[in-house]
Design a protein around this motif. Structure first.
Motif, PDB file in Angstrom:
ATOM      1  N   PRO A 314      -3.491 113.834 -52.312  1.00 22.47           N
ATOM      2  CA  PRO A 314      -2.483 114.847 -52.660  1.00 22.47           C
ATOM      3  C   PRO A 314      -1.082 114.262 -52.779  1.00 22.47           C
ATOM      4  O   PRO A 314      -0.315 114.638 -53.679  1.00 22.47           O
ATOM      5  N   ARG A 315      -0.738 113.328 -51.884  1.00 17.86           N
ATOM      6  CA  ARG A 315       0.588 112.727 -51.946  1.00 17.86           C
ATOM      7  C   ARG A 315       0.743 111.839 -53.181  1.00 17.86           C
ATOM      8  O   ARG A 315       1.793 111.842 -53.828  1.00 17.86           O
ATOM      9  N   TYR A 316      -0.327 111.092 -53.479  1.00 18.01           N
ATOM     10  CA  TYR A 316      -0.267 110.240 -54.665  1.00 18.01           C
ATOM     11  C   TYR A 316      -0.113 111.086 -55.922  1.00 18.01           C
ATOM     12  O   TYR A 316       0.638 110.723 -56.840  1.00 18.01           O
ATOM     13  N   CYS A 318       1.377 113.919 -56.192  1.00 15.87           N
ATOM     14  CA  CYS A 318       2.772 114.375 -56.272  1.00 15.87           C
ATOM     15  C   CYS A 318       3.650 113.301 -56.903  1.00 15.87           C
ATOM     16  O   CYS A 318       4.456 113.578 -57.808  1.00 15.87           O
ATOM     17  N   VAL A 319       3.499 112.064 -56.417  1.00 13.37           N
ATOM     18  CA  VAL A 319       4.273 110.957 -56.978  1.00 13.37           C
ATOM     19  C   VAL A 319       3.870 110.698 -58.421  1.00 13.37           C
ATOM     20  O   VAL A 319       4.713 110.443 -59.288  1.00 13.37           O
ATOM     21  N   PHE A 321       2.615 112.826 -60.711  1.00  6.68           N
ATOM     22  CA  PHE A 321       3.132 113.816 -61.654  1.00  6.68           C
ATOM     23  C   PHE A 321       4.647 113.743 -61.767  1.00  6.68           C
ATOM     24  O   PHE A 321       5.209 113.939 -62.847  1.00  6.68           O
ATOM     25  N   LEU A 322       5.326 113.448 -60.649  1.00  8.68           N
ATOM     26  CA  LEU A 322       6.773 113.268 -60.711  1.00  8.68           C
ATOM     27  C   LEU A 322       7.109 112.106 -61.636  1.00  8.68           C
ATOM     28  O   LEU A 322       7.988 112.220 -62.512  1.00  8.68           O
ATOM     29  N   SER A 357       8.514 104.595 -57.349  1.00 10.66           N
ATOM     30  CA  SER A 357       7.128 104.824 -56.972  1.00 10.66           C
ATOM     31  C   SER A 357       6.715 103.927 -55.812  1.00 10.66           C
ATOM     32  O   SER A 357       5.989 104.357 -54.905  1.00 10.66           O
ATOM     33  N   TRP A 364       5.439 107.001 -47.791  1.00 12.65           N
ATOM     34  CA  TRP A 364       4.905 108.365 -47.698  1.00 12.65           C
ATOM     35  C   TRP A 364       3.419 108.436 -48.045  1.00 12.65           C
ATOM     36  O   TRP A 364       2.616 108.863 -47.215  1.00 12.65           O
TER      37      TRP A 364
END
Length: 376
Positions: A314-316, A318-319, A321-322, A357, A364
């Motif tokens: 999930p954290r990856y 987020c990064v 798509f950002l 990134s 994180w």
């Protein structure tokens, strides 16, 4: 005195001089509960010197051949304390070359008794005139580099006088490294585990221009910087491969959409960005493919995530798509605003996003959970 009985001092020694026996005697006289000396393969010529140090319930000598390195010596002593000395609450490492005074060792014990969190580092004053230039510049450069890559300002990265509580012994033993690079790995592991690193000002002692040190400026500096930059260089390698895949797919898809799908030439607004549909779709499709490969390689090769994909995916994403949104938006906007080739402008855009990134993934996405080790 009672406080010092619960503290242990580790002294790794490779071909030490005659200052070692009186130093050990002074530490014992001060009331330290355990003094562990590690004869790191010094050889037969140094056997009389170690024999001059009487062993008893306080002093213990670990000997082996051949020389294995400072990291091995420290970890062998730590393992001994973990297995055989449950009463030692505080662990202090000191060098055998006379740099670390008994008074500073005791001050470190006092400080650990007041606050035993994280790693306590004996910090030397490098502005003194008697400090060798190689030590001054080596420490200054390493301090800045360590801050850039690991986010903590460590005023003395090369100090051998270090203290921590017993609960951190498993983490210290598990840290990688066999020689001088082990001490840098110790700092990196503390930074990764979000353990605080605090400085304790100590006396700066350099006798005979530090000639007693077995530190090899070139070979050991290469080892140390290989440790500091290791993760980043692996990240660069993985990212370069992912970027090549991403860029080639983007160029191919962007060309195909431009030639065969004219409907994708329209623009649309996203926040204050202007995005060409053709560029946006090409970025998304190329990034989905390259991003999957990037995640798998970063997780296994770069950050060596051991906690399962449930936290990191999930954290990856987020990064991911950002990064993808910013790449599409910035590439389109800069292309429209300045008339620069969209394929050309994507290169500096992605280079900037590359560093963003890396820090997000390091601090994180794949950051290890802080370990709360129980007392052994």
């Amino acid at each position: 005195m009672e406080l010092y009985k619960h503290s242990a001092v580790i002294i790794p020694a490779y071909k030490p001089d005659d200052r070692l026996p009186p130093y050990v005697a002074a530490l014992k006289e001060a009331g330290l509960g355990k003094i562990v000396i590690v004869d790191d393969g010094s050889g037969d010529d140094y056997a009389p010197l170690f024999a001059a140090i009487p062993q008893d319930e306080t002093v213990h000598i670990i000997s082996y051949v051949p020389n294995a390195g400072k990291g091995v010596a420290l970890k062998r002593a730590m393992q001994y304390l973990l297995d055989e000395c449950p009463e030692q609450a505080y662990i202090i490492t000191a060098d055998s070359d006379g740099q670390h005074t008994v008074a500073d060792v005791l001050r470190m014990t006092d400080s650990l008794h007041e606050d035993d969190s994280g790693l306590l580092l004996g910090s030397r004053d490098f502005d003194q005139p008697d400090v060798p230039r190689k030590s001054f510049w080596g420490n200054r450069i390493t301090t800045v580099v360590f801050k850039l890559f690991y986010g903590q300002w460590v005023t003395d990265t090369q100090t051998g006088l270090r203290g921590f509580s017993r609960k951190l012994l498993p983490m210290m033993i598990a840290a990688k490294g066999e020689r001088y690079e082990y001490e840098m790995n110790m700092l990196i592991e503390c930074a990764r585990q979000k353990q605080p690193m605090r400085a304790l000002p100590i006396e700066t002692v350099y006798e005979n221009n530090n000639e007693g040190s077995h530190f090899r400026p070139f070979q050991d500096s290469v080892r140390i910087y290989k440790v500091i930059l290791g993760n980043f260089l692996r990240y660069v390698s993985v990212s370069v491969g992912s970027f090549v895949i991403d860029y080639l797919l983007f160029v191919l898809l962007n060309f195909l959409f431009q030639k065969f799908v004219p409907a994708l030439e329209h623009e649309f607004k996203f926040l204050f960005f202007s995005i060409i549909a053709r560029i946006g779709l090409a970025v998304v499709l190329a990034r989905l493919f390259s991003g999957t490969a990037n995640f798998l390689l970063n997780r296994s090769v770069v950050f060596q995530d051991k906690e399962g994909v449930g936290k990191s995916i999930p954290r990856y994403l987020c990064v991911f798509f950002l990064n993808m949104i910013l790449s599409a938006a910035l590439t389109s906007s800069l292309h429209l605003w300045f008339g620069v080739s969209d394929q050309l402008i994507k290169i500096p855009v992605d280079i900037l996003l590359f560093f963003l990134s890396y820090k997000l993934q390091q601090n994180w996405v794949f950051a290890p959970k802080k370990k709360e080790s129980a007392d052994a």
